[in-house]
Design a protein around this motif. Structure first.
Motif, PDB file in Angstrom:
ATOM      1  N   GLU A 131      -1.031 -14.437  13.090  1.00 31.88           N
ATOM      2  CA  GLU A 131      -0.876 -13.042  12.712  1.00 31.88           C
ATOM      3  C   GLU A 131      -0.734 -12.933  11.192  1.00 31.88           C
ATOM      4  O   GLU A 131      -0.160 -13.809  10.548  1.00 31.88           O
ATOM      5  CB  GLU A 131       0.363 -12.441  13.391  1.00 31.88           C
ATOM      6  CG  GLU A 131       0.323 -12.492  14.906  1.00 31.88           C
ATOM      7  CD  GLU A 131      -0.756 -11.603  15.478  1.00 31.88           C
ATOM      8  OE1 GLU A 131      -0.945 -10.486  14.944  1.00 31.88           O
ATOM      9  OE2 GLU A 131      -1.430 -12.017  16.445  1.00 31.88           O
ATOM     10  N   ALA A 132      -1.280 -11.856  10.624  1.00 30.93           N
ATOM     11  CA  ALA A 132      -1.108 -11.614   9.184  1.00 30.93           C
ATOM     12  C   ALA A 132       0.371 -11.442   8.872  1.00 30.93           C
ATOM     13  O   ALA A 132       1.149 -10.975   9.710  1.00 30.93           O
ATOM     14  CB  ALA A 132      -1.890 -10.376   8.767  1.00 30.93           C
ATOM     15  N   SER A 133       0.767 -11.840   7.685  1.00 31.77           N
ATOM     16  CA  SER A 133       2.173 -11.754   7.318  1.00 31.77           C
ATOM     17  C   SER A 133       2.294 -11.264   5.872  1.00 31.77           C
ATOM     18  O   SER A 133       2.037 -12.033   4.942  1.00 31.77           O
ATOM     19  CB  SER A 133       2.840 -13.127   7.488  1.00 31.77           C
ATOM     20  OG  SER A 133       4.220 -13.037   7.344  1.00 31.77           O
ATOM     21  N   PRO A 134       2.623  -9.981   5.669  1.00 29.29           N
ATOM     22  CA  PRO A 134       2.937  -8.974   6.696  1.00 29.29           C
ATOM     23  C   PRO A 134       1.689  -8.263   7.215  1.00 29.29           C
ATOM     24  O   PRO A 134       0.645  -8.259   6.569  1.00 29.29           O
ATOM     25  CB  PRO A 134       3.837  -7.995   5.928  1.00 29.29           C
ATOM     26  CG  PRO A 134       3.302  -8.052   4.527  1.00 29.29           C
ATOM     27  CD  PRO A 134       2.876  -9.479   4.307  1.00 29.29           C
ATOM     28  N   VAL A 135       1.823  -7.636   8.404  1.00 31.52           N
ATOM     29  CA  VAL A 135       0.753  -6.817   8.977  1.00 31.52           C
ATOM     30  C   VAL A 135       0.846  -5.414   8.374  1.00 31.52           C
ATOM     31  O   VAL A 135       1.925  -4.803   8.362  1.00 31.52           O
ATOM     32  CB  VAL A 135       0.882  -6.731  10.511  1.00 31.52           C
ATOM     33  CG1 VAL A 135      -0.225  -5.861  11.089  1.00 31.52           C
ATOM     34  CG2 VAL A 135       0.855  -8.118  11.124  1.00 31.52           C
ATOM     35  N   LEU A 136      -0.241  -4.904   7.848  1.00 32.61           N
ATOM     36  CA  LEU A 136      -0.266  -3.564   7.248  1.00 32.61           C
ATOM     37  C   LEU A 136      -0.408  -2.532   8.364  1.00 32.61           C
ATOM     38  O   LEU A 136      -1.394  -2.524   9.108  1.00 32.61           O
ATOM     39  CB  LEU A 136      -1.422  -3.440   6.253  1.00 32.61           C
ATOM     40  CG  LEU A 136      -1.481  -2.133   5.455  1.00 32.61           C
ATOM     41  CD1 LEU A 136      -0.188  -1.935   4.648  1.00 32.61           C
ATOM     42  CD2 LEU A 136      -2.684  -2.128   4.530  1.00 32.61           C
TER      43      LEU A 136
END
Length: 673
Positions: free
Chosen positions: A368-373
């Protein structure tokens, strides 16, 4: 290699089933000690085995000594193209190999002029070696020497041969006997016999050993191996040794080398690499779990994760490389190590449990992207409630949500840097603009701020944290806020609790037999929570926590080591003090009440309580320091090392200790071995 060594150096040829076994380590240790004297050769199969008459499917490691150095005093017939060989008949171990090489340095034939019964038994290092006596007559002295030399060659590495001259008046053995022998037993009795051929002598010492060796091939885990399991470091080492014949299926992982490293890393958005040593039991045990995770990802059609392994015993230049242009990580100093690498980014260390389930969960969350926009209410709801992947259904991760008015607001870079460090452990999201304003108003928060949603708390009541001036300070606040007021100590949570650097106010409770017992334990945990509430700022230096001996049976050994014996339960102890190694026990007869515990802590601070025990002073350094064995063995010797001189050892004994900083690498390694 034989041709190159002919007339210069003897050779030690070793066959091991695979690298990383106990036999391989024994050979490496011996080669380091004797490498300047003999040429060591290692094989794991191939045509050489067939020439030596060994079945490649054999489970037994073997060693041959090749007599290639011409020596007139040793009666060595080095005349053919091939060097004569002597096979070690005992199991390959460091002690057996050392004794074998020492035995081959003994004289081929010794001549004595006394009766065999008057010859003393062999002394160190040959004390476990049989002796064979042949008798010589003056008329046939030279022929007897030739016969003795021929027999000695066939007994090389098995027994010591002595030629007894009958012309000496001290020899009383009747003429009907032409040979005798003495076995390495307590009685040291000499037995006499009349021989008609060499084979009769060889049968005495080789038939029994060959029979034992055949039984070992039929039964891979015989009594000798079972007894060896008890001598290994721990249960992990014993399990790896027992399953040493099982070869790992490496089809699901890519083996990284110095040649393909950069290309393999560049081809995938996420590369998970295991750095291991074949002779480290924990590495080999975790390698199985790592391969299982790779197969599980493959079965789930996860195509954006590249699972790789690096054998640091083979690719020392890659594992010890300095960071920068060469590799995106610091030199590997502990094994096993797992790194997550992405193109053009620094590597991230996996510091979780060495289990397949924990690693799989970490990898899936790291995707998962970190942070998720997040830009809509639906996306925020999905972020807070849904599982990040179907394979993680039922697992509820911790979540952190950053609130910032604009993407350029002060503190945003600090949050993003912290989010990258939390990747794989905590799901992080980022809210800006209009949606952020609605959330800030709903929770009465003044941005910039971070909302924390611990897995143990309902999402409706998040913790609110200010954005710190540095990512390190923000991370410390996040980790502290994610903890329960009184966390449970488990094997998985202990490292993170210890890392906080606080003294542990640790409550040990037993396993409940009924609902009344469960309520009693719960009441004790709640009483610890009141200690935190009543103590206020004074409790900042302490971490109240509890351990359930039914959930975590290892806690019984921990409690026993703290106090020297098992006390009655429940037991409350104060341990891991930043100021010292003392362990204090709350009075067993006193009820565990918040106010009483606070008073007891104050007495400990004032020095009015005596310690009930001490933490062990033994450190836990890495199991293996990173040595490049091949480089060390290839280092040229200095003239001082080559030249030798006979000295009186006792006369030159000293007690002065050389400081560690003055020891060179070779000396340190000898000490460790």
């Amino acid at each position: 290699m034989e041709k190159a060594a002919k007339g210069k150096k003897d050779m030690v040829l070793s066959y091991v089933r695979s690298l990383g076994t106990q036999e391989h380590r024994s050979l490496m240790e011996t080669a380091y000690v004797y490498g300047s004297k003999y040429q060591f050769i290692l094989i794991t199969g191939g045509p050489v085995l067939k020439q030596l008459g060994v079945n490649e499917s054999s489970q037994l490691s073997q060693v041959w000594f090749l007599h290639c150095r011409a020596d007139d005093t040793s009666m060595t017939p080095v005349t053919s193209e091939r060097c004569p060989s002597t096979r070690m008949r005992k199991a390959l171990s460091t002690l057996n190999l050392h004794a074998f090489l020492q035995l081959l340095e003994a004289p081929l034939v010794s001549e004595v002029y006394v009766d065999p019964s008057l010859v003393p038994p062999p002394q160190l290092p040959y004390q476990l070696t049989p002796q064979v006596f042949l008798f010589s007559h003056p008329a046939t002295a030279q022929l007897d020497r030739d016969v003795a030399a021929a027999l000695a060659w066939r007994l090389r590495g098995v027994a010591l041969l002595l030629l007894v001259h009958r012309q000496s008046p001290a020899v009383k053995t009747p003429d009907k006997y032409n040979a005798a022998y003495r076995l390495p037993e307590k009685s040291s009795e000499v037995k006499y016999l009349t021989l008609h051929s060499f084979d009769e002598v060889l049968t005495l010492f080789t038939k029994h050993e060959e029979a034992e060796q055949g039984e070992e091939e039929d039964d891979h885990v015989d009594e000798d191996e079972e007894s060896h399991l008890g001598e290994l470091d721990d249960e992990v080492a014993a399990e790896v040794y027992k399953n040493r014949a099982h070869l790992h299926d490496m089809d699901s992982v890519t083996q990284l080398t110095s040649h393909n490293f950069h290309n393999e890393i560049a081809e995938s958005s996420l590369t998970v690499a295991l750095f291991y040593l074949k002779w480290d039991a924990v590495s080999m045990d975790f390698l199985s779990s790592f391969i299982e995770v790779a197969e599980r990802l493959e079965d789930s059609h996860v195509e954006d994760v590249h699972m790789c392994v690096v054998d640091c015993g083979e690719w020392t230049d890659l594992c010890a490389a300095q960071p920068g242009r060469a590799v995106p990580f610091q030199p590997i100093t502990a094994f096993p190590s797992i790194l997550l690498m992405r193109p053009h980014q620094s590597a991230q260390h996996y510091r979780g449990m060495l289990t397949g389930e924990a690693l799989h969960r970490f990898i899936m969350m790291s995707r998962e992207a970190s942070p998720v926009l997040l830009s809509t209410k639906e996306e925020v709801t999905s972020f807070l409630q849904e599982s990040p992947h179907p394979d993680l259904a039922g697992y509820r991760p911790d979540r952190a949500l950053g609130l910032f008015r604009t993407e350029s607001q002060s503190g945003l870079s600090v949050f993003i840097e912290a989010a990258k460090s939390l990747r794989g452990e905590v799901l992080t999201g980022l809210l800006t603009d209009v949606v952020m304003e609605e959330w800030a108003a709903e929770h009465a928060v003044d941005p910039p701020a971070v909302l924390l949603f611990p897995s143990w708390r309902e999402p409706a009541n998040p913790s609110v944290l200010p954005v710190e001036s540095s990512s390190k300070e923000l991370l410390a606040r996040i980790y502290s806020a994610l903890l329960q007021p009184v966390p449970e100590v488990t094997v998985e949570s202990l490292p993170s609790l210890i890392s906080l650097g606080k003294a542990l106010l640790l409550l040990f409770v037993g396993e409940e037999d009924d609902e009344i017992g469960r309520r009693h334990n719960q009441a004790l945990v709640e009483e610890l929570a009141t200690v935190v509430e009543q103590g206020g700022a004074k409790m900042e230096r302490y971490l109240p926590c509890w351990i359930h001996l039914g959930h975590t049976p290892a806690g019984m050994s921990v409690l026993g080591s703290y106090l020297g014996s098992m006390p009655p339960l429940p037991a409350l102890v104060l341990t891991h003090l930043p100021s010292g190694d003392e362990v204090y026990q709350y009075p067993p007869s006193a009820p565990i009440l918040g106010s009483s515990v606070l008073q007891w802590l104050q007495r400990v601070e004032d020095g009015m309580e005596s310690p009930a025990g001490m933490l062990g002073g033994d450190g836990w350094p890495p199991a293996f320091q990173f040595y490049d064995f091949l480089k060390l063995m290839d280092m040229p010797e200095t003239e001082e090392e080559v030249e030798t001189e006979e000295v009186d050892v006792e006369e030159h004994l000293v007690t002065k200790r050389i400081p560690d900083d003055q020891l060179d690498m070779k000396t340190k390694l000898h000490s460790e071995l």
